[in-house]
Design an enzyme around this catalytic site. Structure first.
Site, PDB file in Angstrom:
ATOM      1  N   LYS A  16     -26.244   1.723 -31.725  1.00 61.20           N
ATOM      2  CA  LYS A  16     -25.853   0.561 -30.936  1.00 61.20           C
ATOM      3  C   LYS A  16     -26.955  -0.496 -30.873  1.00 61.20           C
ATOM      4  O   LYS A  16     -26.668  -1.691 -30.821  1.00 61.20           O
ATOM      5  CB  LYS A  16     -25.353   0.948 -29.544  1.00 61.20           C
ATOM      6  CG  LYS A  16     -26.390   1.518 -28.622  1.00 61.20           C
ATOM      7  CD  LYS A  16     -25.743   1.846 -27.289  1.00 61.20           C
ATOM      8  CE  LYS A  16     -26.683   2.504 -26.295  1.00 61.20           C
ATOM      9  NZ  LYS A  16     -27.946   3.041 -26.725  1.00 61.20           N
ATOM     10  N   ARG A  91     -25.075   1.992 -17.703  1.00 61.46           N
ATOM     11  CA  ARG A  91     -25.095   3.401 -18.103  1.00 61.46           C
ATOM     12  C   ARG A  91     -24.572   4.324 -17.020  1.00 61.46           C
ATOM     13  O   ARG A  91     -24.455   5.522 -17.249  1.00 61.46           O
ATOM     14  CB  ARG A  91     -26.537   3.807 -18.398  1.00 61.46           C
ATOM     15  CG  ARG A  91     -26.888   3.933 -19.876  1.00 61.46           C
ATOM     16  CD  ARG A  91     -28.389   4.100 -19.946  1.00 61.46           C
ATOM     17  NE  ARG A  91     -28.864   4.837 -21.061  1.00 61.46           N
ATOM     18  CZ  ARG A  91     -29.546   4.299 -22.074  1.00 61.46           C
ATOM     19  NH1 ARG A  91     -29.735   2.996 -22.139  1.00 61.46           N
ATOM     20  NH2 ARG A  91     -30.024   5.059 -23.028  1.00 61.46           N
ATOM     21  N   ARG A 129     -35.996  10.438 -36.608  1.00 61.23           N
ATOM     22  CA  ARG A 129     -36.433   9.038 -36.583  1.00 61.23           C
ATOM     23  C   ARG A 129     -37.948   8.918 -36.430  1.00 61.23           C
ATOM     24  O   ARG A 129     -38.567   9.593 -35.622  1.00 61.23           O
ATOM     25  CB  ARG A 129     -35.742   8.333 -35.407  1.00 61.23           C
ATOM     26  CG  ARG A 129     -36.171   6.888 -35.218  1.00 61.23           C
ATOM     27  CD  ARG A 129     -35.206   6.124 -34.376  1.00 61.23           C
ATOM     28  NE  ARG A 129     -35.177   6.537 -32.975  1.00 61.23           N
ATOM     29  CZ  ARG A 129     -34.365   6.005 -32.071  1.00 61.23           C
ATOM     30  NH1 ARG A 129     -33.494   5.076 -32.415  1.00 61.23           N
ATOM     31  NH2 ARG A 129     -34.393   6.428 -30.816  1.00 61.23           N
ATOM     32  N   ARG A 162     -40.919   8.664 -31.652  1.00 55.67           N
ATOM     33  CA  ARG A 162     -40.844   8.250 -30.243  1.00 55.67           C
ATOM     34  C   ARG A 162     -40.898   9.505 -29.396  1.00 55.67           C
ATOM     35  O   ARG A 162     -40.257  10.491 -29.724  1.00 55.67           O
ATOM     36  CB  ARG A 162     -39.488   7.548 -30.017  1.00 55.67           C
ATOM     37  CG  ARG A 162     -39.601   6.107 -29.650  1.00 55.67           C
ATOM     38  CD  ARG A 162     -38.257   5.426 -29.698  1.00 55.67           C
ATOM     39  NE  ARG A 162     -37.381   5.787 -28.579  1.00 55.67           N
ATOM     40  CZ  ARG A 162     -36.207   5.203 -28.339  1.00 55.67           C
ATOM     41  NH1 ARG A 162     -35.777   4.245 -29.138  1.00 55.67           N
ATOM     42  NH2 ARG A 162     -35.461   5.568 -27.325  1.00 55.67           N
ATOM     43  N   ARG A 173     -31.110  13.751 -23.199  1.00 54.92           N
ATOM     44  CA  ARG A 173     -30.502  12.413 -23.226  1.00 54.92           C
ATOM     45  C   ARG A 173     -29.000  12.515 -23.506  1.00 54.92           C
ATOM     46  O   ARG A 173     -28.207  11.767 -22.923  1.00 54.92           O
ATOM     47  CB  ARG A 173     -31.194  11.539 -24.292  1.00 54.92           C
ATOM     48  CG  ARG A 173     -32.599  11.134 -23.866  1.00 54.92           C
ATOM     49  CD  ARG A 173     -33.420  10.630 -25.040  1.00 54.92           C
ATOM     50  NE  ARG A 173     -32.974   9.342 -25.531  1.00 54.92           N
ATOM     51  CZ  ARG A 173     -33.312   8.853 -26.738  1.00 54.92           C
ATOM     52  NH1 ARG A 173     -34.069   9.565 -27.556  1.00 54.92           N
ATOM     53  NH2 ARG A 173     -32.888   7.674 -27.095  1.00 54.92           N
TER      54      ARG A 173
HETATM   55  P1  AMP Z   1     -32.523   3.509 -25.002  1.00 46.88           P
HETATM   56  O1  AMP Z   1     -33.529   2.890 -25.928  1.00 46.88           O
HETATM   57  O2  AMP Z   1     -31.399   2.588 -24.652  1.00 46.88           O
HETATM   58  O3  AMP Z   1     -32.054   4.856 -25.483  1.00 46.88           O
HETATM   59  O4  AMP Z   1     -33.293   3.775 -23.616  1.00 46.88           O
HETATM   60  C1  AMP Z   1     -34.445   4.578 -23.567  1.00 46.88           C
HETATM   61  C2  AMP Z   1     -34.645   5.110 -22.157  1.00 46.88           C
HETATM   62  O5  AMP Z   1     -34.816   4.009 -21.246  1.00 46.88           O
HETATM   63  C3  AMP Z   1     -33.492   5.916 -21.587  1.00 46.88           C
HETATM   64  O6  AMP Z   1     -33.509   7.264 -21.998  1.00 46.88           O
HETATM   65  C4  AMP Z   1     -33.744   5.760 -20.088  1.00 46.88           C
HETATM   66  O7  AMP Z   1     -34.816   6.581 -19.661  1.00 46.88           O
HETATM   67  C5  AMP Z   1     -34.217   4.297 -19.986  1.00 46.88           C
HETATM   68  N1  AMP Z   1     -33.087   3.371 -19.788  1.00 46.88           N
HETATM   69  C6  AMP Z   1     -32.674   2.395 -20.637  1.00 46.88           C
HETATM   70  N2  AMP Z   1     -31.616   1.735 -20.146  1.00 46.88           N
HETATM   71  C7  AMP Z   1     -31.339   2.312 -18.953  1.00 46.88           C
HETATM   72  C8  AMP Z   1     -30.339   2.112 -17.961  1.00 46.88           C
HETATM   73  N3  AMP Z   1     -29.393   1.171 -18.094  1.00 46.88           N
HETATM   74  N4  AMP Z   1     -30.362   2.904 -16.873  1.00 46.88           N
HETATM   75  C9  AMP Z   1     -31.297   3.855 -16.690  1.00 46.88           C
HETATM   76  N5  AMP Z   1     -32.261   4.120 -17.597  1.00 46.88           N
HETATM   77  C10 AMP Z   1     -32.291   3.362 -18.720  1.00 46.88           C
END
Ligand code: AMP
Length: 217
Positions: A16, A91, A129, A162, A173
């Site tokens: 995404k 989310r 990754r 990462r 996750r």
């Molecule tokens: P992502 O890169 O979108 O997978 O986000 C990485 C991490 O950031 C997630 O595993 C959460 O710890 C935090 N995070 C990102 N967006 C949100 C959100 N909308 N609500 C809560 N935590 C978030």
């Protein structure tokens, strides 16, 4: 004029982020990735970064209160006046409500695009990754490794995993996604705002479908 607001929904590793960047540049709208914003805060060592670092490393969600403030102040910026592409927000159901109140009338005109991929694909994509510490170029140890395996082909800097892409954190996750984020799919479907896509295909094919959906909106 009504703003064009696109929400990309999908589990971690669904692509995404890649699709959000492409569609944002196609529409000339800002790409708002909450994950990127939080990672920048962590790298900079800001107050926000210090508050969220360990939460992110554990694969858990940052609190809805913090996320509301982060997203609200970003969406209020001038570059969002014609629309925006949201990647990683909302989310949780609480975040859906917060987004509604931030967007006011525009919330009824969301285009929500769900990218679907199997859990096997997700594990391969995320656990494999690697990204360059310097230029951010992304590799995958299974599908597209860097030539040396450790250094970036583009700029020669080290290529690293990462922290939240370790197998244990990826499992967490995915668990969090199923529990907290999947209910949003049902919610947006009921409102008639949801569009589904098969994310197992090439990046270009998925992008083309997203563009077709947006043209119909
Ligand atoms: P992502 O890169 O979108 O997978 O986000 C990485 C991490 O950031 C997630 O595993 C959460 O710890 C935090 N995070 C990102 N967006 C949100 C959100 N909308 N609500 C809560 N935590 C978030």
């Amino acid at each position: 004029m009504a703003r064009k607001i696109v929400v990309l929904l999908g589990p971690p590793g669904s692509g995404k982020g890649t699709q959000a960047k492409l569609v944002a540049s196609y529409c000339g709208l800002p790409h708002i990735s909450t994950g990127d914003m939080l990672r920048t805060a962590v790298t900079e060592g800001s107050d926000l970064g210090l508050r969220v670092r360990s939460i992110m490393e554990a694969g858990a969600l940052v609190s809805d209160d913090i996320m509301r403030d982060v997203v609200k102040s970003r969406i209020e910026k001038l570059d969002c006046r014609y629309g925006l592409v949201l990647d990683g927000f909302p989310r949780t159901m609480q975040q859906v409500q917060d987004l509604d109140s931030i967007l006011a009338d525009d919330s009824k005109r969301l285009g929500v695009i769900q990218i679907q991929v199997s859990q096997d694909t997700i594990r391969k994509r995320l656990v494999g990754r690697r990204s360059c510490l310097s230029c951010g170029k992304v590799f995958n140890v299974y599908e597209s490794p860097s030539s040396s395996g450790m250094l970036c082909d583009a700029c020669g800097a080290p290529v690293v995993q990462r922290r939240d892409d370790s197998e244990e954190v990826v499992n967490e996750r995915l668990r969090v996604y199923t529990q907290q984020t999947e209910p949003l799919v049902v919610y947006y479907k009921k409102l008639g705002l949801l569009h589904n896509l098969d994310g197992e295909r090439e990046v270009e094919a998925v992008h083309k479908d997203i563009v077709d959906i947006l043209k119909r909106l």
